[in-house]
Enzyme design. Sequence first.
Site, PDB file in Angstrom:
ATOM      1  N   ASP A 110       1.972  -2.608   5.895  1.00  0.00           N
ATOM      2  CA  ASP A 110       0.919  -3.280   5.142  1.00  0.00           C
ATOM      3  C   ASP A 110      -0.440  -2.792   5.649  1.00  0.00           C
ATOM      4  O   ASP A 110      -0.746  -2.907   6.844  1.00  0.00           O
ATOM      5  CB  ASP A 110       1.040  -4.797   5.311  1.00  0.00           C
ATOM      6  CG  ASP A 110      -0.050  -5.541   4.567  1.00  0.00           C
ATOM      7  OD1 ASP A 110      -0.163  -5.347   3.349  1.00  0.00           O
ATOM      8  OD2 ASP A 110      -0.793  -6.297   5.207  1.00  0.00           O
ATOM      9  N   THR A 126      -3.749  -3.144  -0.530  1.00  0.00           N
ATOM     10  CA  THR A 126      -4.649  -2.928   0.609  1.00  0.00           C
ATOM     11  C   THR A 126      -4.701  -1.447   1.006  1.00  0.00           C
ATOM     12  O   THR A 126      -5.759  -0.935   1.345  1.00  0.00           O
ATOM     13  CB  THR A 126      -4.208  -3.772   1.811  1.00  0.00           C
ATOM     14  OG1 THR A 126      -2.809  -3.552   2.041  1.00  0.00           O
ATOM     15  CG2 THR A 126      -4.415  -5.242   1.544  1.00  0.00           C
ATOM     16  N   THR A 127      -3.546  -0.784   0.965  1.00  0.00           N
ATOM     17  CA  THR A 127      -3.536   0.647   1.296  1.00  0.00           C
ATOM     18  C   THR A 127      -4.249   1.442   0.205  1.00  0.00           C
ATOM     19  O   THR A 127      -5.025   2.364   0.490  1.00  0.00           O
ATOM     20  CB  THR A 127      -2.094   1.146   1.465  1.00  0.00           C
ATOM     21  OG1 THR A 127      -1.421   0.313   2.417  1.00  0.00           O
ATOM     22  CG2 THR A 127      -2.047   2.573   1.944  1.00  0.00           C
ATOM     23  N   ASP A 135       2.537 -11.128   0.474  1.00  0.00           N
ATOM     24  CA  ASP A 135       1.932 -10.244  -0.528  1.00  0.00           C
ATOM     25  C   ASP A 135       2.500 -10.532  -1.912  1.00  0.00           C
ATOM     26  O   ASP A 135       1.761 -10.611  -2.899  1.00  0.00           O
ATOM     27  CB  ASP A 135       2.195  -8.769  -0.163  1.00  0.00           C
ATOM     28  CG  ASP A 135       1.342  -8.317   1.014  1.00  0.00           C
ATOM     29  OD1 ASP A 135       0.595  -9.154   1.544  1.00  0.00           O
ATOM     30  OD2 ASP A 135       1.431  -7.141   1.405  1.00  0.00           O
TER      31      ASP A 135
END
Length: 549
Positions: free
Chosen positions: A66, A99-100, A385
């Site tokens: 994550d 997020t990445t 998530d």
Amino acid sequence: MQRPLPIQPTVVLLKEGTDTSQGKGQLLSNISACLAIAEMLASTLGPRGMDKLIVNDRGEAQITNDGATILKLLDIVHPAARTLVDIARAQDAEVGDGTTSVVLIAAQLLKEIKGYIEEDVSPHIIMKGFRQAAQLCLNRIKEIQISVDRSDPDKFRSLLLKCASTSMSSKLIHSEKPFFSKMVVDAVLSLDQEELDESLIGVKKIPGGGMQDSLLIRGVSFKKTFTYAGAEQQPKSFANPLILSLNVELELKAEKDNAEVRVDAVSDYQAIVDAEWEIIYRKLQDIEKTGAKVVLSKLPIGDLATQWFADRDIFCAGPVGGSIQSTTSDISREHLGTCGKSEERQIGGERYNVFEDCPKAKTCTIILRGGAEQFIEEVERSLHDAVMVVKRAVRNGEVVAGGGAIEMDLSAHIRKHALSIPGKLQLVQIAFAKALEIIPRQICDNAGLDSTDILNKLRMKHAHDEKWVGVDVDGPDGVRDNLEAFVWEPSLIKINAISSAVEAACLIISVDETVRNPQSEGPDPGPKAPPGTAQRALRGRGRGGVPRR
């Protein structure tokens, strides 16, 4: 004779040792730091992304892929690179996923315009081009996003399952997607649909067993607390019991060491002891009169009360939280709660009190099982998530195709628009379009596919207006219609990611000087003591620093 030039006085503005870096070199240095962060995260993207094992200074290991978690665990000190950490955290807090992606897009935007910075293109032109392109992206997403009809519950549930499944594709639990997707959707739908407060989904982690042993309890579950021997004689299972929650101590307390009671005769002391017993018995009788079969207390329940309840087939546990009564007097039926089923259950090596089918409580508990502790923690992060993604899908109900499809469509849209405008803005917007291709390219690289070949196929498909074609890491062609393949994501994830990435890129481009205080280089010693503190501290001492008697 030539007059000598006047000597210019030296102006000292900053403290000695202060580091100042400015100009083009500083800007390029900031961009390089951001690219280093993105390079670290790039291998975690997509369904074939790798995991990172991070060991902290206490020797504790965490395995995760994550983006926000990795950046949080890494102690990044570069001031410009921290901007990417902030946008990853904001994306995680706002929508939970992507997020990445947000870090990769921001870094790729900077990489694409690095050459223009070196050629002295004004940062303001680049920022203007980025903001125009970002607005075009947001308008395009709103134009092509698909709204799901909520009037059909089965179709809407199917949408939520597909969004949860897509979120889990790149996680450690991707092999159990159907099992956990159903669990996450059931958990979100059990909440109050107006508030959708995800903090009401409790998560309990119990090492041992396999992932398939995890379960969702539609109600409340908590670990059995310390109890006295009488608890084993209490019934452990009830159907439709009345539940009383208290903030009352149900045990005899020993007197404090400094307590003093003066009595003139033994009978007076006995009267005090009898009064204490009478008080606790009165409380217990008041509780029995309410008709409650389950008693939960925030404060300890002693051995006397435990045995007393066991003799009357009443179950008690504590300390727990809840909507509680602070007295045992005048408790009526409306002060009591209820549930469909209450039982004590053995899960792994622990015993849990489980309350299911609570009619008024909009809450649930997920009990996670697994081999290693680090594995269970990563499963918890993955489910968080997925919960956030499903929550956003419930709120908004608009989806787009994932797997790089939406990024390729936006890239083609911006390229087409860029060709219609003159000047340097055209170059900036084409750089923006190229930067968006980092998502499908990185998905291909992480899956071991030929990214150049697949990107050419994708460009050709999108040029023929096949807007939902994206990367297929399993099929022989490497491309497919991801909308038909049910790789769906809430459009809010993409809107938020592009907006945050552009703002972060513009922020880094707009910085042309860094002034670093010399104190910030070393470890933080804390604030200095005021002058004279040491003398005042020693003033009351005699010779040799020994306190005077």
